[in-house]
Design a protein around this motif. Structure first.
Motif, short mmCIF file in Angstrom:
data_model
loop_
_atom_site.label_atom_id
_atom_site.label_comp_id
_atom_site.label_asym_id
_atom_site.label_seq_id
_atom_site.Cartn_x
_atom_site.Cartn_y
_atom_site.Cartn_z
N ALA A 52 13.47 -22.93 32.68
CA ALA A 52 12.27 -22.98 33.29
C ALA A 52 11.94 -22.34 31.66
O ALA A 52 10.46 -22.88 31.12
CB ALA A 52 12.05 -21.69 34.29
N ALA A 53 12.79 -21.57 30.81
CA ALA A 53 12.36 -21.05 29.65
C ALA A 53 12.51 -22.06 28.26
O ALA A 53 12.28 -22.00 27.05
CB ALA A 53 12.99 -19.65 29.17
N HIS A 54 13.02 -22.98 28.46
CA HIS A 54 14.34 -24.69 27.74
C HIS A 54 14.74 -23.26 26.95
O HIS A 54 15.40 -23.29 25.99
CB HIS A 54 13.37 -24.93 26.74
N ARG A 55 15.69 -22.04 26.99
CA ARG A 55 16.15 -21.46 26.39
C ARG A 55 17.67 -21.81 26.02
O ARG A 55 18.54 -21.05 27.34
CB ARG A 55 15.79 -19.77 26.78
N LEU A 56 18.55 -21.36 25.42
CA LEU A 56 20.34 -21.11 25.41
C LEU A 56 20.65 -19.98 24.99
O LEU A 56 20.65 -20.00 23.69
CB LEU A 56 20.79 -22.30 24.93
N LEU A 57 21.29 -19.14 25.53
CA LEU A 57 21.26 -17.41 24.88
C LEU A 57 22.91 -17.88 24.42
O LEU A 57 24.33 -18.19 25.30
CB LEU A 57 21.10 -16.56 25.64
N ILE A 58 23.47 -17.68 23.33
CA ILE A 58 25.04 -17.48 23.58
C ILE A 58 25.60 -16.57 22.52
O ILE A 58 24.89 -15.57 21.77
CB ILE A 58 25.09 -18.38 21.98
N ARG A 59 26.11 -15.69 23.24
CA ARG A 59 26.55 -14.29 22.76
C ARG A 59 28.67 -14.46 22.42
O ARG A 59 29.13 -15.16 22.82
CB ARG A 59 26.53 -13.17 24.06
N LYS A 60 28.40 -13.73 20.99
CA LYS A 60 29.84 -13.78 20.96
C LYS A 60 29.66 -12.69 19.87
O LYS A 60 28.75 -12.13 18.63
CB LYS A 60 29.98 -14.33 19.98
N ALA A 65 22.70 -15.06 19.86
CA ALA A 65 21.95 -16.14 19.15
C ALA A 65 21.04 -16.36 20.86
O ALA A 65 21.70 -16.91 21.71
CB ALA A 65 23.18 -17.22 19.03
N THR A 66 19.77 -16.69 19.95
CA THR A 66 18.64 -17.28 20.94
C THR A 66 18.61 -19.47 20.96
O THR A 66 18.04 -18.87 19.32
CB THR A 66 17.44 -17.17 21.40
N TYR A 67 18.45 -19.62 21.50
CA TYR A 67 18.36 -21.76 20.87
C TYR A 67 17.49 -22.48 21.60
O TYR A 67 17.46 -22.01 22.97
CB TYR A 67 19.58 -22.09 20.54
N ASP A 68 16.56 -23.03 21.19
CA ASP A 68 15.41 -23.47 21.87
C ASP A 68 16.14 -25.12 22.76
O ASP A 68 16.61 -26.10 21.64
CB ASP A 68 14.35 -24.21 20.92
N SER A 69 16.40 -25.34 23.93
CA SER A 69 16.97 -26.64 24.25
C SER A 69 17.12 -27.61 24.27
O SER A 69 17.37 -28.73 25.00
CB SER A 69 17.60 -25.84 25.90
#
Length: 104
Positions: A52-60, A65-69
């Protein structure tokens, strides 16, 4: 010699206590995004996708880090094991490299 005494009756087993539910881990993503459409991890990398937010979060390594999907509907991840640690995601439109997404 003393005569044998009668054995005491065996005591019944006490009922087991019911198992207590395990405490779940706290989500690592911001609560304002709600629940992810999909999430997972591989090796030391975790991801959470919020359609719904068009967001992909990556945790390393504890860093998020947040990305616009964009229009991609992320449904899975694969990680190259040798040399590079590049991430590729599966979407309804095919494979999407993390480098192709805009970091916000």
């Amino acid at each position: 010699m003393e005569p044998m005494k009668p054995m005491k009756p065996m005591e019944g087993m006490r009922p087991m206590e019911p198992m207590k539910p395990m405490k779940g881990s706290e989500p690592w993503w911001p609560r304002d995004l709600g629940e992810p459409s999909t999430s997972g991890g591989q090796n030391d990398v975790q991801y959470a996708f919020f359609a719904a937010a068009h967001r992909l979060l990556i945790r390393k390594g504890g860093e998020i880090a947040t990305y616009d999907s964009g229009d991609h509907g992320i449904s899975g991840v694969s990680q190259q094991q040798s040399g590079s640690s590049s991430l590729t995601f599966t979407s309804g439109e095919g494979r999407v490299d993390l480098d192709a997404l805009k970091k916000v």
